[in-house]
Design an enzyme around this catalytic site. Structure first.
Site, PDB file in Angstrom:
ATOM      1  CB  SER A 140      -0.839  -0.018   1.285  1.00  0.00           C
ATOM      2  OG  SER A 140      -1.450   1.238   1.495  1.00  0.00           O
ATOM      3  CE1 TYR A 153      -3.831  -1.834   5.582  1.00  0.00           C
ATOM      4  CE2 TYR A 153      -3.482   0.465   4.986  1.00  0.00           C
ATOM      5  CZ  TYR A 153      -3.741  -0.836   4.619  1.00  0.00           C
ATOM      6  OH  TYR A 153      -3.909  -1.152   3.286  1.00  0.00           O
TER       7      TYR A 153
HETATM    8  C1  8X3 Z   1      -4.976   1.717   1.558  1.00  0.00           C
HETATM    9  C2  8X3 Z   1      -4.423   3.096   1.469  1.00  0.00           C
HETATM   10  O1  8X3 Z   1      -4.524   5.441   2.462  1.00  0.00           O
HETATM   11  O2  8X3 Z   1      -6.177   3.857   3.264  1.00  0.00           O
HETATM   12  O3  8X3 Z   1      -4.002   0.736   1.571  1.00  0.00           O
HETATM   13  O4  8X3 Z   1      -3.888   3.649   3.941  1.00  0.00           O
HETATM   14  S1  8X3 Z   1      -4.768   4.031   2.856  1.00  0.00           S
END
Ligand code: 8X3
Length: 255
Positions: A140, A153
């Site tokens: 990502s 995340y």
């Molecule tokens: C998704 C991109 O900006 O929501 O992997 O982290 S974000």
């Protein structure tokens, strides 16, 4: 390039929806025999039927990538695999570091990082055995820069980026490529909804005013392009964002 017989199998994790499902459809259309894996077996069975009805080749296999014993058993079914797309994963929560839930951090590390590690380790012999293997890691833009509330995340996606980089160094000289695809703002049915525990209002805010966020098909197209380059061409890292997004925190919104 159409795949050779020994490298015709493409395994896609998290194929039950979003980028995984779109990638499965596109790889099947590109001539791969696609093995759809996800926890939600009913969904991947329906998708395998849809792909087969369209004249392509797909099978479904219910799998939780965090269950190492199950992953090992799954991998035993294959002598050769051409492509592994590590797509399973996702975000949980958007709390600041000061108040983030450690359980969510742990779950994100398990699904995104250890899930990718499990399936990649288990299939590496079959990928090598194909004589032309490709490992795709869906990281990502969150794997390359942080943002407030990104917390667990962002940490997990950075770990996936490191996994891709390290693996590429370690297996150079073997017939396996490691491709990292790092998407930015992608509007799918479930990503933001899952992140916010089913809160539709919060999920919609992620895309509010953005004329055209990326779609799952846009990312699948990028993955399929990278995978179908000639075997000696390794797309190390492909960052893909919508035009309206200049960075993780700079998004043009017409509100
Ligand atoms: C998704 C991109 O900006 O929501 O992997 O982290 S974000």
């Amino acid at each position: 390039m159409a795949p050779a017989a020994a490298s015709r199998i493409a395994v896609v994790t998290g194929a039950s929806s979003g980028i995984g499902a779109a990638t499965a459809r596109q790889l099947a259309a590109a001539g791969y025999r696609v093995v759809l894996t996800a926890r939600r077996k009913d969904r991947i069975e329906a998708l395998a039927e849809e792909i087969t009805a369209a004249g392509h080749d797909a099978v479904a296999y219910g799998l939780d990538v965090t269950d190492r014993a199950a992953v090992d058993e799954f991998a035993r079914a294959f002598r050769t695999v051409g492509v592994l797309v590590n797509n399973a994963g996702g975000a949980l929560g958007a709390d600041p570091v000061a108040t983030g839930d450690p359980e969510q951090w742990r779950q994100m590390y398990e699904t995104n990082v250890l899930g990718t590690l499990n399936v990649t380790q288990a299939l590496l012999p079959a990928l090598t055995g194909s004589g032309d293997g490709t490992v795709v890691i869906l990281s990502s833009t969150a794997g390359h820069a942080t943002y407030e509330g990104g917390g667990g995340y962002v940490a997990a996606k950075h770990a996936e980026h490191v996994l891709a980089e390290t693996l590429r160094l370690e297996i150079v000289g073997t017939p396996v490529r490691v491709i990292e695809v790092a998407p930015g703002l992608v509007k799918t049915d479930e990503f933001a909804l899952t992140r916010f525990g089913g809160d539709r209002e919060k999920a919609e805010k992620v895309y509010a005013g953005v004329a055209e966020p990326l779609t799952a098909d846009d990312v699948a197209d990028t993955i399929t392009w990278a995978v179908t380059r000639p075997p000696h061409v390794n797309i190390d890292l492909l960052v893909v964002r919508p035009r309206a997004q200049a960075s993780n925190t700079k998004v043009h919104r017409e509100l």
